[in-house]
Design an enzyme around this catalytic site. Sequence first.
Site, PDB file in Angstrom:
ATOM      1  N   LYS A  54     -53.499 115.400 -75.483  1.00  0.00           N
ATOM      2  CA  LYS A  54     -54.498 114.829 -74.416  1.00  0.00           C
ATOM      3  C   LYS A  54     -55.722 115.779 -74.313  1.00  0.00           C
ATOM      4  O   LYS A  54     -56.150 115.806 -73.099  1.00  0.00           O
ATOM      5  CB  LYS A  54     -54.010 114.467 -73.076  1.00  0.00           C
ATOM      6  CG  LYS A  54     -52.959 115.462 -72.551  1.00  0.00           C
ATOM      7  CD  LYS A  54     -52.506 115.018 -71.474  1.00  0.00           C
ATOM      8  CE  LYS A  54     -51.460 116.293 -70.552  1.00  0.00           C
ATOM      9  NZ  LYS A  54     -51.239 115.877 -69.318  1.00  0.00           N
ATOM     10  N   LYS A  63     -58.265 106.978 -78.058  1.00  0.00           N
ATOM     11  CA  LYS A  63     -58.026 106.055 -77.013  1.00  0.00           C
ATOM     12  C   LYS A  63     -58.826 104.750 -77.252  1.00  0.00           C
ATOM     13  O   LYS A  63     -58.416 103.686 -77.276  1.00  0.00           O
ATOM     14  CB  LYS A  63     -58.468 106.812 -75.586  1.00  0.00           C
ATOM     15  CG  LYS A  63     -57.684 107.752 -75.144  1.00  0.00           C
ATOM     16  CD  LYS A  63     -56.055 107.308 -74.926  1.00  0.00           C
ATOM     17  CE  LYS A  63     -55.378 108.426 -74.284  1.00  0.00           C
ATOM     18  NZ  LYS A  63     -53.823 108.304 -74.323  1.00  0.00           N
ATOM     19  N   SER A  81     -57.796 105.781 -70.940  1.00  0.00           N
ATOM     20  CA  SER A  81     -58.646 106.836 -70.187  1.00  0.00           C
ATOM     21  C   SER A  81     -59.902 106.316 -70.019  1.00  0.00           C
ATOM     22  O   SER A  81     -60.597 105.571 -70.740  1.00  0.00           O
ATOM     23  CB  SER A  81     -58.622 107.858 -70.858  1.00  0.00           C
ATOM     24  OG  SER A  81     -59.591 109.069 -70.301  1.00  0.00           O
ATOM     25  N   ALA A  82     -60.493 106.831 -68.645  1.00  0.00           N
ATOM     26  CA  ALA A  82     -62.020 106.753 -68.545  1.00  0.00           C
ATOM     27  C   ALA A  82     -62.813 107.198 -69.517  1.00  0.00           C
ATOM     28  O   ALA A  82     -64.000 107.063 -69.711  1.00  0.00           O
ATOM     29  CB  ALA A  82     -62.300 107.318 -67.076  1.00  0.00           C
ATOM     30  N   ARG A 105     -65.762 113.667 -59.921  1.00  0.00           N
ATOM     31  CA  ARG A 105     -64.813 112.892 -60.587  1.00  0.00           C
ATOM     32  C   ARG A 105     -63.898 111.998 -59.726  1.00  0.00           C
ATOM     33  O   ARG A 105     -63.708 112.318 -58.287  1.00  0.00           O
ATOM     34  CB  ARG A 105     -63.786 113.765 -61.299  1.00  0.00           C
ATOM     35  CG  ARG A 105     -64.302 114.773 -62.229  1.00  0.00           C
ATOM     36  CD  ARG A 105     -64.779 113.975 -63.514  1.00  0.00           C
ATOM     37  NE  ARG A 105     -65.020 114.539 -64.567  1.00  0.00           N
ATOM     38  CZ  ARG A 105     -66.410 115.021 -64.787  1.00  0.00           C
ATOM     39  NH1 ARG A 105     -67.416 114.511 -63.825  1.00  0.00           N
ATOM     40  NH2 ARG A 105     -66.788 115.712 -65.742  1.00  0.00           N
ATOM     41  N   TYR A 147     -60.160 113.154 -79.286  1.00  0.00           N
ATOM     42  CA  TYR A 147     -59.299 112.801 -78.400  1.00  0.00           C
ATOM     43  C   TYR A 147     -59.809 111.149 -77.570  1.00  0.00           C
ATOM     44  O   TYR A 147     -58.999 110.235 -77.719  1.00  0.00           O
ATOM     45  CB  TYR A 147     -59.056 113.605 -77.088  1.00  0.00           C
ATOM     46  CG  TYR A 147     -58.346 113.196 -75.883  1.00  0.00           C
ATOM     47  CD1 TYR A 147     -57.204 112.855 -75.635  1.00  0.00           C
ATOM     48  CD2 TYR A 147     -59.315 112.839 -74.931  1.00  0.00           C
ATOM     49  CE1 TYR A 147     -56.708 112.114 -74.521  1.00  0.00           C
ATOM     50  CE2 TYR A 147     -58.785 112.191 -73.579  1.00  0.00           C
ATOM     51  CZ  TYR A 147     -57.518 111.733 -73.634  1.00  0.00           C
ATOM     52  OH  TYR A 147     -56.958 111.213 -72.525  1.00  0.00           O
TER      53      TYR A 147
HETATM   54  N1  UFG Z   1     -64.283 121.941 -63.850  1.00  0.00           N
HETATM   55  C1  UFG Z   1     -64.486 123.180 -63.735  1.00  0.00           C
HETATM   56  N2  UFG Z   1     -63.523 124.300 -63.831  1.00  0.00           N
HETATM   57  C2  UFG Z   1     -62.527 124.326 -64.641  1.00  0.00           C
HETATM   58  C3  UFG Z   1     -62.114 122.934 -64.962  1.00  0.00           C
HETATM   59  C4  UFG Z   1     -63.042 121.931 -64.502  1.00  0.00           C
HETATM   60  O1  UFG Z   1     -65.575 123.400 -62.872  1.00  0.00           O
HETATM   61  O2  UFG Z   1     -61.817 125.174 -64.903  1.00  0.00           O
HETATM   62  C5  UFG Z   1     -65.011 120.802 -63.495  1.00  0.00           C
HETATM   63  C6  UFG Z   1     -65.505 120.036 -64.581  1.00  0.00           C
HETATM   64  O3  UFG Z   1     -66.838 120.512 -65.240  1.00  0.00           O
HETATM   65  C7  UFG Z   1     -65.718 118.513 -64.319  1.00  0.00           C
HETATM   66  C8  UFG Z   1     -64.535 118.606 -63.216  1.00  0.00           C
HETATM   67  O4  UFG Z   1     -64.096 119.951 -63.002  1.00  0.00           O
HETATM   68  O5  UFG Z   1     -66.882 118.460 -63.292  1.00  0.00           O
HETATM   69  C9  UFG Z   1     -63.134 117.823 -63.699  1.00  0.00           C
HETATM   70  O6  UFG Z   1     -62.881 118.490 -64.828  1.00  0.00           O
HETATM   71  P1  UFG Z   1     -61.428 117.981 -65.666  1.00  0.00           P
HETATM   72  O7  UFG Z   1     -61.371 118.786 -66.851  1.00  0.00           O
HETATM   73  O8  UFG Z   1     -60.554 118.146 -64.524  1.00  0.00           O
HETATM   74  O9  UFG Z   1     -61.351 116.659 -65.822  1.00  0.00           O
HETATM   75  P2  UFG Z   1     -62.518 115.655 -66.835  1.00  0.00           P
HETATM   76  O10 UFG Z   1     -62.924 114.598 -65.994  1.00  0.00           O
HETATM   77  O11 UFG Z   1     -63.699 116.689 -67.271  1.00  0.00           O
HETATM   78  O12 UFG Z   1     -61.575 115.058 -67.922  1.00  0.00           O
HETATM   79  C10 UFG Z   1     -60.941 114.041 -67.797  1.00  0.00           C
HETATM   80  C11 UFG Z   1     -59.293 113.933 -68.439  1.00  0.00           C
HETATM   81  C12 UFG Z   1     -59.820 113.846 -70.060  1.00  0.00           C
HETATM   82  C13 UFG Z   1     -60.850 112.719 -70.147  1.00  0.00           C
HETATM   83  C14 UFG Z   1     -61.921 112.989 -69.230  1.00  0.00           C
HETATM   84  C15 UFG Z   1     -63.130 111.874 -69.565  1.00  0.00           C
HETATM   85  O13 UFG Z   1     -58.794 115.333 -68.408  1.00  0.00           O
HETATM   86  O14 UFG Z   1     -58.601 113.572 -70.610  1.00  0.00           O
HETATM   87  O15 UFG Z   1     -61.460 113.089 -67.953  1.00  0.00           O
HETATM   88  O16 UFG Z   1     -62.610 110.655 -68.989  1.00  0.00           O
HETATM   89  F1  UFG Z   1     -61.164 112.770 -71.433  1.00  0.00           F
END
Ligand code: UFG
Length: 337
Positions: free
Chosen positions: A84, A151, A124-125, A229, A147
């Site tokens: 993932k 999906k 997943s979204a 998010r 990844y």
């Molecule tokens: N972010 C930071 N700093 C960090 C980590 C994340 O600023 O250290 C920000 C990202 O830029 C984003 C938000 O926090 O704006 C959320 O990031 P995540 O990595 O927690 O989650 P994502 O939405 O990017 O990823 C999730 C899932 C993936 C999936 C993706 C798209 O983890 O599996 O959504 O649907 F692919």
Amino acid sequence: MRVLVSGGAGYIGSHTVLALIEAGHDILVVDDFSNAKPTVVGRLEALSGRHIPVHAFDLTDADKTSHLFDTETIDAVIHFAGYKAVGESVAKPLSYYENNLGSTFSLVRAMQRHGVHKLVFSSSATVYGTDQAAATEDRPTFATNPYGWTKVMQEQILRDVAAADPDSRFALLRYFNPVGAHPSGTIGEDPSDVPNNLMPYIAQVAVGRREKLQVFGDDYDTVDGTGVRDYIHVEDLAAGHVAALEALERTEEPVSTWNLGTGRGTSVLELLHAFERAVGRELPYEVVARRAGDVAASYADPSKANAELGWRTVKTVDEMCADTWRWQSQNPDGYPD
Ligand code: UFG
């Protein structure tokens, strides 16, 4: 129902195991422990008061998967198991396609041979590609990384299989951003490496394992410029799986697709500040460049799941942070080996 939970030792799987038992279902787990610690099983047994039967093998092994169905009664499958990490998938695309598609092939083959028709699949979204704001299930699906493509492809494979066998009852669940932990603080998210995701990263800063949060960009067109998010408490997500499984008993549709999210967006800084309230102190952060591939905003339109599953999220962002903090502070290094 007797439900086979693949990836049942993982973060979402373990919380769903508890929700299934609480709803009166019988479960068995298959997990290869490539991204989960065996010590989670004892904690699930302590919380549920039940023995958790666990089969430790890799589902891409079609013979072992078939043998499991030969020897166990299985009424339905919830398929969580899969790789993932977005960044890792870009570096190791073949591993992602082999593992994520291969495990689904083995499982669905074994289900067909044994007349098991009900499957709940962890999508997943990410299947909404760059179009993740106020997403409804009818949007076209595509991906921006391997990844995500696994999906999209698994969804398509399951749709094709269902079209060929009208007895199929498949649920494709598109998760938004799962966070939080069981309120006991004994099970939660335990990334094996530096966390990729925001909530576990903030939790590790709070507990002193990381120096500061890096905020990936503050120049998006959002409330405060940081990424937005749809964070969903893992217990609400687990309840969504139980509701989906039970809906498969009622529906006439071979395939159903449901978004599991709250419908509300929270920015990076809003989540950080909510976590600070849970911890009771400020947490260090710096704003750095955007992360490649990130979208400005991703949040569900969950109205289809609300109407068809009779399910909705109940937990607030403050509860998500309080429960994550309880888990992280009680288990600063995650699960013991
Ligand atoms: N972010 C930071 N700093 C960090 C980590 C994340 O600023 O250290 C920000 C990202 O830029 C984003 C938000 O926090 O704006 C959320 O990031 P995540 O990595 O927690 O989650 P994502 O939405 O990017 O990823 C999730 C899932 C993936 C999936 C993706 C798209 O983890 O599996 O959504 O649907 F692919």
